[in-house]
Design an enzyme around this catalytic site. Structure first.
Site, PDB file in Angstrom:
ATOM      1  CB  SER A 127      57.247  40.386  11.043  1.00 52.15           C
ATOM      2  OG  SER A 127      57.912  39.224  10.724  1.00 52.15           O
ATOM      3  CG  HIS A 148      55.905  37.512  15.687  1.00 50.99           C
ATOM      4  ND1 HIS A 148      56.679  38.440  16.332  1.00 50.99           N
ATOM      5  CD2 HIS A 148      56.427  37.386  14.442  1.00 50.99           C
ATOM      6  CE1 HIS A 148      57.622  38.859  15.509  1.00 50.99           C
ATOM      7  NE2 HIS A 148      57.490  38.244  14.362  1.00 50.99           N
ATOM      8  CD  GLU A 160      56.426  39.371  20.237  1.00 49.44           C
ATOM      9  OE1 GLU A 160      57.015  40.159  20.996  1.00 49.44           O
ATOM     10  OE2 GLU A 160      56.221  39.621  19.029  1.00 49.44           O
ATOM     11  CG  ASN A 199      60.505  42.420  16.203  1.00 54.21           C
ATOM     12  OD1 ASN A 199      61.564  41.958  16.644  1.00 54.21           O
ATOM     13  ND2 ASN A 199      59.808  41.812  15.264  1.00 54.21           N
TER      14      ASN A 199
END
Ligand SMILES: NC(=O)c1ccc[n+]([C@@H]2O[C@H](COP(=O)([O-])OP(=O)(O)OC[C@H]3O[C@@H](n4cnc5c(N)ncnc54)[C@H](O)[C@@H]3O)[C@@H](O)[C@H]2O)c1
Length: 296
Positions: A127, A148, A160, A199
């Site tokens: 992450s 990701h 991602e 994020n």
């Protein structure tokens, strides 16, 4: 440029993410007949993942989502092993989903570089760590990148695909094609950046929500309602933080602030207060909201 053909997939790490990434690859990629092996160095983790996979597939058949024949074909293509070295040596793509620890991940990537086929793609699901952190220990850094996935990886469609300066175009295209073939919606992130795209956007929304609360502009409930009813978010930022953990928000922002020195990255004083009181959200029974933790 030729996209590399993927037949064998190895997922290293049979935890929350690894088991779902593996199941997604074999189940939602079943038209491509991928053979997926899940490996983990902890027998208990493997046992748990194998049990979960069996129950999950039984449930799909019971709900009529897949036929018994499809289920059998999926089962045949999904295996579990504690022998990480053999599993990765056959793989065309290795997806790393082990614990978020830089040294342990670097040790694994150094090992993968030696054990894997020279043209195998190495993807990390980290992450927070960009693949550059492993490029110097990897034998073929042009085949290294981030893929990701989002939790729960069987449900969330976004992947991602993050290119490092070392990543080749062929690697990016092959990873994207694999994601699409397994029912995902990949986006390409052309430069490495902490937090990637989704994020970071979420962090900016959360930051603004905390500022509005700090200034007494609106309540927790009303800020969540604004996002849910006005912006169509499935969950407002405070409800989401309670779900993912206020402690996680605190650690991620503290790490990012330590790295960037940017005031924007600092945890909100309200988050710090909650963290210090041990009010982490759902897991502790209280966060921005209060939860009934009594066992039924
Ligand atoms: N949980 C999330 O919401 C989420 C979302 C996206 C990405 N990620 C990332 O995915 C990765 C895994 O997270 P998780 O939540 O699945 O963790 P987890 O703790 O549930 O699982 C990690 C697994 O890795 C295994 N493991 C540890 N060291 C190993 C090694 N050297 N070789 C083989 N197996 C090893 C452990 O036994 C465990 O089963 C992390 O990098 C995390 O940042 C997590």
């Amino acid at each position: 440029m030729k996209i590399k053909e993927i037949k064998n997939v190895a997922v290293v790490g049979a935890g929350t993410m690894g088991q779902q990434i593996a199941m997604n690859s074999v189940l939602n990629g079943r038209a491509h007949n991928y053979r997926v092996v899940v490996c983990d160095s902890f027998p208990a983790a493997l046992e748990k993942a194998e049990k979960w996979a069996k129950e999950y597939l039984d449930g799909r058949v019971a709900k009529g989502r897949i036929t018994k024949e499809e289920c059998e074909a999926v089962r045949k293509n999904l295996s579990f092993t504690g022998d990480v070295d053999t599993a990765v040596s056959q793989a065309d793509i290795v997806i790393e989903a082990i614990i978020e620890n830089l040294e342990i991940k670097r040790q694994l990537f150094a090992k993968l570089g030696k054990l894997c086929k020279p043209d195998a793609i190495l993807a990390t699901n980290s992450s927070n760590m960009v693949s550059s952190k492993f490029a110097d220990v990897t034998v073929h850094p042009e085949r290294l990148l981030n893929m990701h996935y989002f939790n729960p990886a069987l449900v969330m469609q976004l992947v991602e695909v993050v290119c490092g300066p070392h990543t080749s175009e062929q690697t990016v295209e092959t990873a994207r094609a694999f994601a699409i073939n397994t029912g995902k919606a990949p986006i390409t992130i052309h430069k490495e950046i902490a937090g990637f795209v989704a994020n970071r956007i979420n962090a900016a929304v959360t930051h603004e929500a905390c500022l509005l609360l700090e200034k007494g502009i609106a309540s927790v409930e009303d800020i969540d309602t604004a996002c849910e009813k006005g912006l169509g978010y499935p969950m407002g930022p405070f409800r989401l933080m309670d779900l993912t953990g206020i402690d996680v928000n605190y650690y991620v922002r503290s790490d990012r602030y330590a790295e960037s020195g940017d005031e924007f990255d600092k945890p909100s004083p309200l988050v710090i207060e909650k963290f210090q009181k041990g009010e982490f959200g759902r897991k502790s029974g209280k966060g921005w909201y209060t939860y009934n933790t009594e066992k039924k």
